[in-house]
Design a protein around this motif. Structure first.
Motif, PDB file in Angstrom:
ATOM      1  N   LEU A  61      -9.940   3.339  -1.716  1.00 33.90           N
ATOM      2  CA  LEU A  61     -10.237   2.920  -0.575  1.00 33.90           C
ATOM      3  C   LEU A  61      -8.857   3.591   0.372  1.00 33.90           C
ATOM      4  N   VAL A  62      -9.048   4.136   1.448  1.00 32.69           N
ATOM      5  CA  VAL A  62      -7.849   4.522   2.430  1.00 32.69           C
ATOM      6  C   VAL A  62      -8.100   3.898   3.788  1.00 32.69           C
ATOM      7  N   VAL A  63      -6.792   3.310   4.206  1.00 32.38           N
ATOM      8  CA  VAL A  63      -7.045   2.617   5.495  1.00 32.38           C
ATOM      9  C   VAL A  63      -6.214   3.636   6.522  1.00 32.38           C
ATOM     10  N   ASN A  64      -7.044   4.133   7.336  1.00 31.41           N
ATOM     11  CA  ASN A  64      -6.549   5.024   8.445  1.00 31.41           C
ATOM     12  C   ASN A  64      -6.386   4.492   9.591  1.00 31.41           C
ATOM     13  N   GLY A  65      -5.062   4.697  10.279  1.00 31.14           N
ATOM     14  CA  GLY A  65      -4.500   4.208  11.548  1.00 31.14           C
ATOM     15  C   GLY A  65      -3.919   3.096  11.300  1.00 31.14           C
ATOM     16  N   LEU A  66      -3.146   2.984  10.355  1.00 35.27           N
ATOM     17  CA  LEU A  66      -2.288   1.884  10.384  1.00 35.27           C
ATOM     18  C   LEU A  66      -1.016   2.083  11.379  1.00 35.27           C
ATOM     19  N   MET A  67      -0.542   1.002  12.103  1.00 35.55           N
ATOM     20  CA  MET A  67       0.411   0.782  12.945  1.00 35.55           C
ATOM     21  C   MET A  67       1.700   0.519  12.190  1.00 35.55           C
ATOM     22  N   ALA A 117     -10.341  -5.897  -2.258  1.00 35.02           N
ATOM     23  CA  ALA A 117      -8.988  -6.491  -2.695  1.00 35.02           C
ATOM     24  C   ALA A 117      -8.560  -6.166  -4.028  1.00 35.02           C
ATOM     25  N   THR A 118      -9.467  -5.846  -4.911  1.00 35.39           N
ATOM     26  CA  THR A 118      -9.154  -5.301  -6.076  1.00 35.39           C
ATOM     27  C   THR A 118      -9.108  -3.742  -6.302  1.00 35.39           C
ATOM     28  N   MET A 119      -9.394  -2.998  -5.292  1.00 34.37           N
ATOM     29  CA  MET A 119      -9.615  -1.616  -5.585  1.00 34.37           C
ATOM     30  C   MET A 119      -7.948  -0.793  -5.081  1.00 34.37           C
ATOM     31  N   LYS A 120      -7.881   0.156  -5.622  1.00 36.49           N
ATOM     32  CA  LYS A 120      -6.721   1.045  -5.324  1.00 36.49           C
ATOM     33  C   LYS A 120      -6.809   1.531  -3.884  1.00 36.49           C
ATOM     34  N   THR A 121      -5.761   0.911  -3.042  1.00 38.69           N
ATOM     35  CA  THR A 121      -5.663   1.171  -1.642  1.00 38.69           C
ATOM     36  C   THR A 121      -4.554   2.248  -1.152  1.00 38.69           C
ATOM     37  N   LEU A 122      -4.749   3.179  -0.429  1.00 36.94           N
ATOM     38  CA  LEU A 122      -4.026   3.877   0.246  1.00 36.94           C
ATOM     39  C   LEU A 122      -3.791   3.934   1.783  1.00 36.94           C
ATOM     40  N   TYR A 123      -2.829   4.465   2.654  1.00 41.58           N
ATOM     41  CA  TYR A 123      -3.131   4.423   3.877  1.00 41.58           C
ATOM     42  C   TYR A 123      -2.522   5.501   4.455  1.00 41.58           C
ATOM     43  N   VAL A 124      -3.071   5.953   5.766  1.00 38.50           N
ATOM     44  CA  VAL A 124      -2.656   7.052   6.563  1.00 38.50           C
ATOM     45  C   VAL A 124      -2.087   6.276   8.108  1.00 38.50           C
ATOM     46  N   PRO A 125      -0.903   6.679   8.550  1.00 40.87           N
ATOM     47  CA  PRO A 125      -0.312   6.021   9.756  1.00 40.87           C
ATOM     48  C   PRO A 125      -1.265   6.502  11.010  1.00 40.87           C
ATOM     49  N   LEU A 126      -1.160   5.551  12.097  1.00 33.80           N
ATOM     50  CA  LEU A 126      -1.579   6.006  13.137  1.00 33.80           C
ATOM     51  C   LEU A 126      -0.802   7.011  13.901  1.00 33.80           C
ATOM     52  N   ARG A 127      -1.657   8.013  14.388  1.00 34.70           N
ATOM     53  CA  ARG A 127      -1.017   9.092  15.160  1.00 34.70           C
ATOM     54  C   ARG A 127      -1.243   8.922  16.674  1.00 34.70           C
ATOM     55  N   SER A 128      -0.314   9.459  17.434  1.00 30.02           N
ATOM     56  CA  SER A 128      -0.472   9.374  18.813  1.00 30.02           C
ATOM     57  C   SER A 128      -1.286  10.503  19.480  1.00 30.02           C
ATOM     58  N   TYR A 129      -1.564  11.637  18.517  1.00 23.88           N
ATOM     59  CA  TYR A 129      -2.058  12.944  18.840  1.00 23.88           C
ATOM     60  C   TYR A 129      -3.287  12.960  18.631  1.00 23.88           C
ATOM     61  N   ASP A 130      -4.208  14.101  19.257  1.00 29.63           N
ATOM     62  CA  ASP A 130      -5.841  14.198  19.000  1.00 29.63           C
ATOM     63  C   ASP A 130      -5.787  14.942  17.565  1.00 29.63           C
ATOM     64  N   MET A 147       0.811  -1.193   0.038  1.00 31.86           N
ATOM     65  CA  MET A 147      -0.006  -0.060   0.208  1.00 31.86           C
ATOM     66  C   MET A 147       0.597   1.342  -0.004  1.00 31.86           C
ATOM     67  N   LYS A 148       0.525   2.323  -0.796  1.00 29.30           N
ATOM     68  CA  LYS A 148       1.069   3.623  -0.811  1.00 29.30           C
ATOM     69  C   LYS A 148       0.463   4.370   0.161  1.00 29.30           C
ATOM     70  N   LYS A 149       1.328   5.367   0.543  1.00 24.55           N
ATOM     71  CA  LYS A 149       0.662   6.314   1.724  1.00 24.55           C
ATOM     72  C   LYS A 149      -0.177   7.411   0.894  1.00 24.55           C
ATOM     73  N   TYR A 150      -1.220   7.792   1.596  1.00 24.34           N
ATOM     74  CA  TYR A 150      -2.264   8.769   1.028  1.00 24.34           C
ATOM     75  C   TYR A 150      -1.666  10.142   0.658  1.00 24.34           C
ATOM     76  N   ALA A 151      -1.942  10.640  -0.195  1.00 23.89           N
ATOM     77  CA  ALA A 151      -1.156  12.045  -0.687  1.00 23.89           C
ATOM     78  C   ALA A 151      -2.515  12.566  -1.462  1.00 23.89           C
ATOM     79  N   ILE A 152      -2.640  13.999  -1.476  1.00 28.28           N
ATOM     80  CA  ILE A 152      -3.821  14.722  -2.168  1.00 28.28           C
ATOM     81  C   ILE A 152      -3.491  14.700  -3.515  1.00 28.28           C
TER      82      ILE A 152
END
Length: 568
Positions: A236-242, A271-284, A1-6
């Motif tokens: 698809l964007v998977v948010n909060g990936l550790m 599974a067939t869709m383009k998927t990006l991710y956003v890392p899990l953050r420790s701050y609010d 997965m690639k990291k999400y970017a605008i």
């Protein structure tokens, strides 16, 4: 997965962020809007969630007509308020006839336009206007929709087709909104809204999920249903990936393994869709500064928590309290993704073990109740099949019309084809389920806050209509609001997380309940990492941020607070 970017979403002018409650739709929509504005673009960010929390992120009041953000040049934000929209819509219909028609006729028109149907179509009209307005399309480089949790979003996105179809088959101009509602005049707007949603060169749908089975399962369901509506350009964007943790900490390793297991079992459509991710953050994500960091390089906190939390109850304590006080209607309420369904299941199981006859139900269109678990425990379930209750309601209306001697059914059939008819049918079924509290304990897992508030508004609207019609409504509907307002019969439990957005939204929910005459006492705070005593520096930083919000819930609830640790 690639990291999400605008740059992944800049090709389309209209962007929709949707997904299960609590997955981070608002944070990601705001981060995208702020980043685009930072590149010199003009951006309009619109929340269609009746329980929007954009004001908490930007720390200023947000209107339904557009508010420039002081800290972000080029960004304008809109909160679509369905109640205010309904008031404006009602006045647009009634206003031209003031001083022309008798006062009695004006009063009748206002009452006809006082129900939940008016709220729905008024909010939808605003949504359609932003999706089709040529001036906005010219003024803004991007128009971003931060939508309500999935079930409510699907309803919203289905409405352009539903209303277009209704108007096409409507021969007399009648509708559940009255003869003067002017739906025919909106036909072209609705058609254009349908076209824009289906045009992949104009619109992209961003399905936001957490790396969790339930969130991914709902994203998969949404993807399939939205494709059936013609909205096929999806991401698809998977948010909060550790990141892979140091395995010396058991909790961090367990959380990471759970995420990887969920991603490994990705549903076929995703599974067939383009998927990006956003890392899990420790701050609010509660300020423009922190939102800006969301899409930047990983910024992990390393603060360790030295404080401990005491003076709280367990969920078992709360279950025994409900049983001992003889409460017969129990609601779990709160923002999407806070664990309302899990808490409702635990309460139902606990009350059953104490000997109560329990009925478990949900008002959430995206039902997540574990029917198998309930059946094994001997708990009765009442699932609202929207299509089935709709047909039952239509048959009742037709039967009453025949009893009244009606021979021309064309007006009635047109009215029954209105998309609002389903809302009425579902509401009446909900009232019938609650009435079963006469002889059993009814546990109700509600939809996320915005949808639950619209249900509450429907309850109050029906109560006003009952008073006007001298009780010409089903007994279950007549008894609903009085039962909900009786604190000897009903318990409204607010479920939240130890984070700013869920707590602030829960405070507004509590205020709305109080204004409706409903007393609210107990709070459940889920997924408290501070109770897990992790040695992982990242999780300790997250736990440290929880303390402020746990103390706030303790204050608001006057110590009627249940805390639960993070559980897989």
């Amino acid at each position: 997965m690639k990291k999400y970017a605008i740059h992944e979403v800049k090709q389309q002018q209209y962007l929709f962020f949707t997904g299960k409650g609590g997955v981070g739709k608002t944070s990601l929509a705001c981060a995208t809007a702020i980043a685009m504005a930072g590149e010199g673009e003009q951006v309009l960010l619109i929340s269609t969630d009746p329980a929007s929390n954009l004001q908490d992120v930007f720390h200023q009041n947000i209107s339904q007509h557009g508010t420039p953000i002081a800290d972000v040049a080029g960004l304008t934000v809109v909160n679509l308020d369905p109640v205010k929209a309904a008031n404006e819509y009602r006045e647009s219909v009634v206003g031209p006839y003031r001083g022309v028609l008798p006062d009695s006729a004006i009063t009748n028109m206002e009452e006809q336009l006082s129900g939940s149907c008016t709220v729905e179509i008024a909010a939808f009209n605003q949504f359609s206007d932003f999706l089709t307005n040529a001036e906005d399309a010219h003024k803004y480089d991007h128009i971003i929709f931060d939508t309500a949790p999935t079930g409510h979003t699907l309803r919203m996105l289905q409405l352009p087709t539903a209303w277009t179809s209704f108007i096409k088959t409507n021969k007399h101009g009648a509708s559940c909104l009255g003869q003067l509602s002017g739906l025919e005049q909106r036909k072209e707007v609705y058609r254009q809204a349908v076209d824009n949603l289906a045009d992949g060169s104009k619109t992209k749908l961003i399905l936001v999920s957490r790396p969790q089975r339930a969130a991914l399962k709902e994203a998969d369901r949404s993807a399939r249903e939205l494709r059936q509506l013609g909205i096929a350009n999806q991401l698809l964007v998977v948010n909060g990936l550790m990141k892979s943790p140091d395995n010396s900490d058991e909790l961090a390793a367990e959380m990471y393994a759970a995420q990887q297991q969920a991603l490994g079992a990705m549903p076929d459509t995703l599974a067939t869709m383009k998927t990006l991710y956003v890392p899990l953050r420790s701050y609010d994500m509660d300020s423009v500064g922190n939102i800006r960091k969301m899409l930047c390089a990983n910024v992990a906190g390393t603060v360790s928590s030295s404080e401990s939390i005491s003076d709280y109850q367990s969920l078992d304590n709360l279950i025994h309290t409900i049983h001992d006080t003889g409460k017969r209607v129990v609601f779990t309420m709160g923002k999407g993704g806070v664990g309302k369904t899990t808490v409702a299941m635990h309460i139902a199981l606990g009350l059953k073990q104490l000997g109560d006859d329990v009925l478990l139900t949900t008002t959430d269109p995206a039902n997540h109740l574990n029917a198998h678990l309930a059946e094994e425990a001997g708990i009765e379930m009442a699932i609202i099949d929207e299509q089935k209750v709709l047909e039952t309601y239509k048959d009742e209306v037709r039967a009453k019309a025949r009893e009244a001697g009606v021979t021309d059914f064309s007006y009635i059939e047109e009215d029954l084809r209105s998309p609002c008819t389903q809302e009425i049918a579902v509401f009446r079924r909900f009232a019938e389920i609650v009435m079963q509290a006469d002889n059993k304990t009814v546990v109700i897992d509600t939809a996320p806050t915005g949808h639950a508030l619209l249900l509450l508004d429907s309850t109050q609207s029906y109560d006003r209509q009952i008073a006007h019609s001298e009780g010409d409504a089903p007994v279950a509907v007549q008894r609903l609001l009085p039962r909900l307002c009786d604190e000897g019969q009903s318990e409204f439990i607010i479920v939240t997380l130890p984070e700013p957005t869920p707590v602030l939204e829960a405070k507004r929910l509590r205020a709305d309940l109080e204004r409706a005459g409903i007393h609210q006492q107990w709070w459940v705070v889920n997924q408290c990492l501070i109770l897990n005593h992790s040695s992982d520096s990242f999780l300790r930083a997250k736990a440290n941020n929880e303390i402020k919000w746990i103390k706030e819930v303790k204050r608001i609830s006057d110590d009627h607070m249940v805390l639960r640790p993070w559980i897989k």
